[in-house]
Design an enzyme around this catalytic site. Structure first.
Site, PDB file in Angstrom:
ATOM      1  N   ASP A  82       0.850  -1.187   0.000  1.00  0.00           N
ATOM      2  CA  ASP A  82       0.000   0.000   0.000  1.00  0.00           C
ATOM      3  C   ASP A  82       0.885   1.236   0.000  1.00  0.00           C
ATOM      4  O   ASP A  82       1.705   1.408   0.888  1.00  0.00           O
ATOM      5  CB  ASP A  82      -0.875  -0.027   1.262  1.00  0.00           C
ATOM      6  CG  ASP A  82      -1.777   1.189   1.358  1.00  0.00           C
ATOM      7  OD1 ASP A  82      -1.841   1.976   0.406  1.00  0.00           O
ATOM      8  OD2 ASP A  82      -2.425   1.346   2.403  1.00  0.00           O
ATOM      9  N   TRP A 107       6.043  -5.873   8.059  1.00  0.00           N
ATOM     10  CA  TRP A 107       5.094  -6.967   8.248  1.00  0.00           C
ATOM     11  C   TRP A 107       5.333  -7.951   7.129  1.00  0.00           C
ATOM     12  O   TRP A 107       5.886  -7.587   6.084  1.00  0.00           O
ATOM     13  CB  TRP A 107       3.665  -6.470   8.351  1.00  0.00           C
ATOM     14  CG  TRP A 107       3.030  -5.959   7.096  1.00  0.00           C
ATOM     15  CD1 TRP A 107       3.177  -4.726   6.546  1.00  0.00           C
ATOM     16  CD2 TRP A 107       2.093  -6.656   6.267  1.00  0.00           C
ATOM     17  NE1 TRP A 107       2.406  -4.615   5.430  1.00  0.00           N
ATOM     18  CE2 TRP A 107       1.728  -5.782   5.236  1.00  0.00           C
ATOM     19  CE3 TRP A 107       1.536  -7.940   6.304  1.00  0.00           C
ATOM     20  CZ2 TRP A 107       0.834  -6.160   4.231  1.00  0.00           C
ATOM     21  CZ3 TRP A 107       0.648  -8.303   5.317  1.00  0.00           C
ATOM     22  CH2 TRP A 107       0.301  -7.410   4.290  1.00  0.00           C
ATOM     23  N   ASP A 126       8.772   0.113   5.076  1.00  0.00           N
ATOM     24  CA  ASP A 126       8.795   1.423   4.441  1.00  0.00           C
ATOM     25  C   ASP A 126      10.204   1.977   4.423  1.00  0.00           C
ATOM     26  O   ASP A 126      11.022   1.657   5.267  1.00  0.00           O
ATOM     27  CB  ASP A 126       7.859   2.382   5.191  1.00  0.00           C
ATOM     28  CG  ASP A 126       6.402   1.936   5.106  1.00  0.00           C
ATOM     29  OD1 ASP A 126       6.049   1.304   4.096  1.00  0.00           O
ATOM     30  OD2 ASP A 126       5.638   2.200   6.041  1.00  0.00           O
ATOM     31  N   ASN A 154      -1.281  -3.071   6.380  1.00  0.00           N
ATOM     32  CA  ASN A 154      -0.437  -2.233   5.526  1.00  0.00           C
ATOM     33  C   ASN A 154      -0.722  -0.733   5.628  1.00  0.00           C
ATOM     34  O   ASN A 154      -0.181   0.041   4.857  1.00  0.00           O
ATOM     35  CB  ASN A 154      -0.482  -2.718   4.061  1.00  0.00           C
ATOM     36  CG  ASN A 154      -1.828  -2.501   3.397  1.00  0.00           C
ATOM     37  OD1 ASN A 154      -2.678  -1.786   3.923  1.00  0.00           O
ATOM     38  ND2 ASN A 154      -2.034  -3.104   2.241  1.00  0.00           N
ATOM     39  N   ASP A 155      -1.561  -0.340   6.601  1.00  0.00           N
ATOM     40  CA  ASP A 155      -1.784   1.099   6.819  1.00  0.00           C
ATOM     41  C   ASP A 155      -0.798   1.665   7.843  1.00  0.00           C
ATOM     42  O   ASP A 155      -0.603   2.875   7.923  1.00  0.00           O
ATOM     43  CB  ASP A 155      -3.200   1.355   7.335  1.00  0.00           C
ATOM     44  CG  ASP A 155      -4.249   0.799   6.394  1.00  0.00           C
ATOM     45  OD1 ASP A 155      -4.138   1.043   5.187  1.00  0.00           O
ATOM     46  OD2 ASP A 155      -5.167   0.104   6.867  1.00  0.00           O
TER      47      ASP A 155
END
Lengths: 178, 392, 189
Positions: A82, A107, A126, A154-155
């Site tokens: 995402d 993750w 990230d 994924n947020d």
């Protein structure tokens, strides 16, 4: 030869749509294009019974996952990714763009490689420490869970331990083959 | 800027920029002598009293993620009346009477780097003046904003902010003392559903529900309800139709099951799941999806859900329709066809409600619930995400 | 994150070709032979270009990768906010409370794994990352022990952890609780 041309077109189209359109339109367009050209990718039979039930399998079929262009939303590793692709920001799926830093945390999800039919574990972490890159926004949600299950969400800003918690782009490194 | 502008004006008046500034100079000269230094005096606008059809739209501004924003919209007039500027992945809450607005915020001393600070900013609801900044010494959970990551107790007394550090807790800030009081541990759980001045429920990773009550010293007593959904195969979405004053909640699962609960007592009463989908709906592939995908008209217990056609794991796909259900009987009352697919929705809590939908264009499209007709569309922002209405 | 950890990671991320560095997150431990996958057999533009050798993971190692590794790291050592497993977690098994505690940590207790799989995962993890710290007569977890420990949920994880560590000091397993400190101050990240 014909297939090569189609492949090229397909690749270019997916890259362009990935950059300019929302994923929803992107998927719809891909679907239409694929149906029209009757070139739905034929996935090798999944190696394990488990793989057939894996959320990544459905995604790979739906978006026509490919293994050659990391700048497109349908690159096979992005089934649960995402955000902005590091590949479009001066980095790669496992390379942070210059001046940003990878988080040691991530993750871990799994995606189907469409060309060998095997599942691979993917670490979604990230690249961090500068403002968001704002290129190639993609949204994959295969197997993605709410934040009360943070290991599969994924947020969350996966920048823990980065140079700062500021999100720059999303990467997807292969952890292993299952 | 101002100085530069003045010197240009002076230069123009002196006639040294004759060619380039003719129009400007002429206009200035045309003013009567005694009016030259008067002009308009600036005033500062103040919002009218809060009303049910005012919408507060939280935008994380993804391409510039360190500068969140809140847009304040008069939903009945399709008019922007003010904004709040925030920092990194801000969360937002409204006082129950809307007299104050709160941003849960994170900044770095050098923009994207330097010393991190986390705090809640208190804004006056009408002047939008900043009344206080209250530090959150434990930090806050940094995630694309969801309503239930930060909230306010129904009496307006405590602001609650979720943490994952990685142990999970809730920071408590007293709005009257304007002070951080401490953290409540909620091991292995997330999402905050406050249902009393000293009580919240939270959803845990194994599908259980933890209800936490605290006293003045933040000592807690807890109650746990056994798994009420299958967190592995059919998880509940993070957004729920929630009425904190009545303690009523309807959770929706990825596969379209609704689980209603009464959280108004220390021991919740959790109902049996029921499906939004008939056999026919399922055959057609309908499922719920989006971001803030469900809401409730609290006075009538009607549930509004964004629906799309898609396979499992399309849970964030925007909705093409809003389905309306009676929260008491589970009966579907209406299907509102959206002119533009939407990621989030909210509803005004008055007797003649409007439905507000956030599209990906992005725009805010407003519908009248009574007839499903569009009231208007407004385009603003780059990536607006969450919608808040009074009493919501 | 420690400096050496950071530079190791940076080395992983920045070495190699311009478009993509090697992404081989090395197999969990040199002492444990994971089967490796021939890069030529992996249909992926970058794996082939970089010759990245991937581990093949299965069983308890796969469960660790899917449920724990994201935060605890493939080496059992990650950011300062996450308690370290490497060279440490085995110490907990020196007391009955400690044995129960590492099952009762919320993300372990609430993991979507059966008691049997969780027992296998714990045994693998303890040997993989902290074999040297296990007691000489270490008894592997059984399904029954895990099931029993899972019936008790912790009210405060932070308090319980402290109690268990104080107990290890009293037993003489460690001389000081300082070995177990980790940053809980999120202002650090």
């Amino acid at each position: 030869m014909v297939m090569q041309v189609i492949d090229k077109l397909f690749e270019r189209m997916s890259r362009r749509t990935a950059q300019k359109m929302s994923r929803r339109n992107f998927v719809a367009t891909l679907g239409a294009a694929l149906a029209g050209a009757s070139m739905l990718p034929v996935l090798p039979v999944a190696r394990k019974a488990q793989a057939a039930e894996d959320p990544g399998v459905e995604w790979a079929k739906r978006v026509g996952a490919q293994t050659t262009d990391p700048k497109a939303c349908n690159y096979w590793r992005y089934c649960s990714s995402d955000g902005y692709l590091c590949s479009c920001c001066g980095g790669g799926p496992a390379t942070c763009p210059p001046g940003s830093t990878p988080s040691p945390t991530s993750w871990v999800g799994s995606c189907l490689n469409p060309d060998d039919g095997k599942m691979y574990l993917i670490a979604y972490r990230d690249c961090c420490g500068k403002d968001s890159c704002a290129q190639c926004n993609c949204l994959g949600t295969a197997g993605e869970m709410p934040t009360y299950r943070p290991q599969l969400n994924n947020d969350i800003i996966w920048c823990f331990g980065g140079s700062s918690m500021v999100y720059h782009c999303s990467s997807a490194a292969i952890v292993g083959q299952v | 800027m101002e100085r530069a502008f003045l010197s240009v004006a002076v230069a123009a008046l002196l006639g040294t920029f004759a060619a380039a500034s003719t129009a400007f100079a002429d206009e200035t000269k045309a003013l009567p002598d005694d009016a030259k230094l008067m002009g308009e005096q600036h005033s500062i606008a103040i919002l009218s009293k809060p009303h049910p059809k005012r919408v507060y739209v939280l935008e994380p501004v993804f391409p510039h993620i360190v500068a969140s924003k809140v847009w304040i919209i008069e939903g009945d007039k399709q008019e922007l009346v003010g904004t709040l500027s925030g920092g990194y992945l801000s969360n937002f809450a409204l006082a129950p009477d809307n007299s104050q607005l709160y941003l849960f915020d994170t900044y770095w001393s050098k923009g994207t780097r330097g010393t991190r600070s986390d705090f809640i900013t208190f804004f006056d609801g009408q002047t939008l003046d900043i009344k206080a900044d209250v530090d959150l010494p434990k930090g806050r959970f940094l995630v694309v904003p969801k309503k239930q990551n930060a909230d306010i107790t129904p009496d307006g007394r405590y602001l609650l902010s979720y943490n994952l550090a990685p142990s999970t807790s809730v920071s408590v800030v007293d709005t009257t003392e304007r002070k951080y009081k401490g953290d409540l541990e909620i091991p292995g759980c997330g999402l905050i559903f406050p249902t009393a001045g000293n009580r919240l429920s939270t959803v845990c990773s194994d599908g259980t529900l933890l209800t936490v009550k605290w006293d003045a010293a933040l000592k807690t007593t807890t109650h746990r309800d056994g798994p009420f959904f299958d967190a592995e195969n059919d998880p509940v979405f993070e957004h729920a139709a929630f009425d904190k004053k009545k303690g009523r909640v309807h959770w929706v699962t990825y596969d379209g099951n609704i689980i209603s609960a009464d959280l108004s007592k220390d021991k919740p009463v959790i109902g049996k799941p029921w499906s939004l989908l008939s056999a026919e709906d399922k055959a057609e592939g309908w499922r719920p999806g989006g971001w803030q995908l469900i809401t409730m008209h609290q006075p009538t217990n009607r549930i509004f859900v964004l629906m799309h056609k898609g396979p499992k794991w399309t849970h964030k796909q925007p909705g093409d329709e809003v389905w309306v259900f009676d929260g008491n009987t589970g009966k579907r009352l209406d299907r509102i066809h959206l002119k533009e697919h939407a990621t989030s929705l909210a509803i005004s809590q008055d007797a003649e409600p409007y439905l507000f939908t956030q599209t990906e264009k992005p725009s805010l499209v407003t519908y009248n619930v009574a007839d499903g007709k569009e009231v208007g569309e407004m385009a603003f922002g780059i990536s607006p995400f969450l919608l808040f209405t009074a009493g919501d | 994150m420690t400096r050496s950890m950071a530079s190791a990671l940076l080395a992983i991320f920045f070495s190699g070709a311009a478009i993509s560095a090697s992404e081989s997150l090395p197999s969990a431990d040199a002492g444990t032979a994971h089967e490796s996958v021939d890069p030529a057999s992996v249909p992926d533009v970058l794996v082939r270009r970089n010759g990245t050798v991937l581990p093949r993971v299965s069983g308890a190692a796969e469960d660790y990768a899917r449920h724990c590794q994201g935060c605890h790291g493939h080496l059992g050592d990650s950011v300062v906010e996450v308690p370290r497993l490497k060279g440490r977690v085995g110490l907990f098994t020196h007391s009955a409370e400690g044995r129960a505690y590492i099952v009762q940590v919320p993300n372990v207790l609430q993991a979507h794994l059966s008691d049997a799989r969780l027992a296998a995962l714990l045994n693998w993890m303890l040997r993989e990352y902290s074999g040297a710290e296990l007691p000489g007569a270490f008894m592997p977890y059984t399904e029954a022990e895990v099931a029993l420990a899972r019936t008790h949920r912790l009210g405060s994880v932070i308090d319980r952890r402290r109690e268990v560590i104080d107990g290890l000091v009293r037993l003489g397993v460690v001389t000081s609780p300082e070995l177990f400190t980790f940053a809980t101050d999120p202002a650090r990240y």
